[in-house]
Design a protein around this motif. Structure first.
Motif, short mmCIF file in Angstrom:
data_model
loop_
_atom_site.label_atom_id
_atom_site.label_comp_id
_atom_site.label_asym_id
_atom_site.label_seq_id
_atom_site.Cartn_x
_atom_site.Cartn_y
_atom_site.Cartn_z
N HIS A 378 -17.52 36.28 60.63
CA HIS A 378 -17.58 35.81 62.02
C HIS A 378 -17.32 34.32 62.18
O HIS A 378 -17.58 33.76 63.24
CB HIS A 378 -18.95 36.15 62.62
N ARG A 382 -17.00 34.06 66.32
CA ARG A 382 -18.30 33.87 66.99
C ARG A 382 -18.82 32.44 66.93
O ARG A 382 -19.94 32.18 67.36
CB ARG A 382 -19.32 34.84 66.38
N PHE A 383 -18.02 31.54 66.39
CA PHE A 383 -18.41 30.13 66.36
C PHE A 383 -17.38 29.32 67.16
O PHE A 383 -16.24 29.16 66.75
CB PHE A 383 -18.50 29.62 64.92
N GLN A 384 -17.81 28.82 68.31
CA GLN A 384 -16.93 28.10 69.24
C GLN A 384 -16.70 26.67 68.75
O GLN A 384 -17.65 26.01 68.30
CB GLN A 384 -17.56 28.09 70.63
N TYR A 399 -15.11 33.81 73.28
CA TYR A 399 -16.19 33.78 72.27
C TYR A 399 -17.36 34.62 72.75
O TYR A 399 -18.33 34.11 73.31
CB TYR A 399 -16.61 32.34 71.98
N HIS A 400 -17.27 35.90 72.53
CA HIS A 400 -18.34 36.81 72.93
C HIS A 400 -19.42 36.82 71.84
O HIS A 400 -19.15 36.65 70.66
CB HIS A 400 -17.79 38.22 73.13
N ASN A 401 -20.67 37.02 72.26
CA ASN A 401 -21.80 37.06 71.32
C ASN A 401 -21.80 35.82 70.43
O ASN A 401 -21.91 35.91 69.20
CB ASN A 401 -21.72 38.32 70.44
N ARG A 402 -21.69 34.66 71.07
CA ARG A 402 -21.60 33.41 70.32
C ARG A 402 -22.83 33.21 69.43
O ARG A 402 -23.96 33.36 69.86
CB ARG A 402 -21.46 32.23 71.29
N PHE A 405 -21.59 26.96 66.85
CA PHE A 405 -20.39 26.13 67.01
C PHE A 405 -19.87 25.74 65.64
O PHE A 405 -20.58 25.83 64.64
CB PHE A 405 -20.73 24.87 67.82
N SER A 421 -29.96 33.11 66.89
CA SER A 421 -28.95 33.86 66.13
C SER A 421 -29.23 33.77 64.64
O SER A 421 -29.04 34.74 63.89
CB SER A 421 -27.55 33.32 66.43
#
Length: 448
Positions: A378, A382-384, A399-402, A405, A421
């Motif tokens: 991920h 999942r990391f913006q 970015y769903h289910n972030r 970062f 998370s």
């Protein structure tokens, strides 16, 4: 009729027997006597008829055939120079020492591809106690229920329990059995009246074989192998690394298959003598083994210096096998040169450590693997990114289910994981504080 029954009860209640019989529910040590279904081995060869084994097993696995000399010249001689075979025979004999050394039940699982020689090692070890065959011999199959394994363990207390083909057992049974067999006791149950039934107890050394490790087997049902399970049943690669499968020395045979066939044939002809001879020697010198636990600890410390407590715990099992092998050599039961058992068992111990991934705690290695896997899977999706850039995902806001970062500094990608998370997903199944300490110690996590 009632009158006769009453008279019988009156007689039983008023009688004063001259001697008493101790009825035991498992094999092994009882008051200095080693109890087998067909014989009690006592000090000085005295027949002890005051202890009898009461067990519902349909047959006696401790059968005998051939002679000790013939077994020594075949199975025993062929094991020398083969580390896995040597470990199997030593573990088989070491089961006699579990009580004397104050050790728990536990065992070794030989893992590797089909036709490597795993089952051959089990049959050789089985021939120490009984018939070295699978169909009608001492070796049993993993394909069983937890309840059936309890009965088997009680029949093999203070001796060897051989379980072949781990893949045939459901993952749930394996998960339960790894703890149950190692803990040395079965389930607490109630009888028809609601009262507690007697709980089965045992101590046994376990040899297992399979194409999968314990951890891989449990993953079939999305289960994680806990440290307690991994300590009780350790995985040893069956391949010895010499291009001969489980073997390193074929003793003049042309192929590994012909060598394995020779071992199987010998184990099916001559069996059941080595263990009894070993027990006779132990019984005759029982006082000598009062400090056996200290000797085991000394050997284990030499094997696993500066290792985690879990590794040292397993090292004691290897050490017990080493001591049993060297004693059997000194007593002429095994036709090996002095030091052969020591060298072979150290080789197997190092193979286990290498396969395990080091001498650290199992949970620590599992945490690192799990976090690494999460980043690998991920790290992009999942990391913006912290700052706007040309990343198409960033531009589309996809970015769903972030989970956090990411940023790049000096060519390194840094992941900033959101607190919830981290606890609920990244380290799922582990204590988050413990995980943070492990990751920091490994240089993966930077505080602040």
């Amino acid at each position: 009729g009632k009158r006769e029954r009453d008279l019988l009860f009156r007689y039983l209640n008023s009688s004063q027997p001259a001697r008493r019989i101790l009825q035991v529910a498992r094999t092994g040590w009882h008051d200095g006597t080693f109890v087998l279904p067909d014989k009690n081995i006592c000090p000085n060869g005295v027949l002890n008829s005051s202890i009898i084994l009461n067990n519902s097993a349909n047959n006696n696995p401790y059968s005998q055939s051939g002679s000790l000399d013939a077994w020594r010249e075949t199975v025993g001689a062929m094991a020398e120079g083969n580390s896995r075979l040597t470990l199997a025979l030593c573990a088989s004999l070491a089961s006699v020492f579990l009580e004397l050394a104050g050790q728990e039940s536990g065992g070794f699982n030989f893992i590797g591809s089909s036709s490597t020689g795993k089952t051959t090692a089990l049959l050789a070890a089985a021939s120490v106690w009984g018939k070295g065959t699978s169909a009608d011999g001492y070796t049993r199959s993993w394909r069983s229920t937890s309840n059936a394994l309890e009965v088997l363990a009680a029949v093999h207390s203070d001796s060897l329990l051989c379980l072949d083909e781990l893949a045939q057992a459901p993952a749930q049974v394996v998960a339960e059995a790894a703890y149950m067999l190692g803990n040395g006791q079965g389930k607490a149950r109630a009888n028809q009246k609601g009262n507690a039934r007697p709980i089965k107890h045992w101590r046994c050394m376990i040899l297992s074989s399979g194409e999968q490790s314990l951890e891989a087997k449990l993953r079939e049902e999305n289960k994680r192998a806990h440290a307690g399970q991994a300590v009780r049943m350790v995985d040893i690669p069956a391949d010895a690394g010499c291009g001969l499968g489980l073997f390193e020395n074929l003793h003049g045979h042309m192929t590994p298959q012909s060598f394995a066939d020779a071992i199987r044939q010998a184990a099916a002809r001559n069996y059941g003598h080595a263990a009894r001879e070993f027990i006779q020697n132990v019984v005759a010198q029982r006082d000598r083994f009062k400090t056996l636990h200290e000797e085991v600890s000394r050997v284990a410390v030499a094997m696993a210096k500066k290792a985690d407590a879990q590794v040292q715990r397993v090292a004691k099992r290897f050490a017990l096998c080493l001591i049993a092998g060297e004693l059997a050599t000194n007593w002429g039961i095994l036709p090996w040169k002095p030091g052969s058992a020591t060298s072979a068992i150290r080789t197997c111990f190092n193979a286990w450590l290498s396969y395990r991934g080091g001498a650290g705690a199992t949970e620590d290695m599992q945490i690192i693997r799990q976090v690494t896997l999460f980043i690998e899977q991920h790290g992009i999706s999942r990391f913006q990114p912290l700052t706007p850039n040309s990343d198409p995902l960033f531009e589309s806001g996809a970015y769903h289910n972030r989970a956090g970062f990411r940023d790049t500094k000096n060519g390194r990608v840094i992941y900033y994981v959101l607190l919830e998370s981290f606890a609920s997903e990244v380290c799922k199944g582990f204590d988050a504080r413990k995980a943070a300490q492990v990751l920091r110690g490994a240089g993966i996590l930077t505080p602040g």
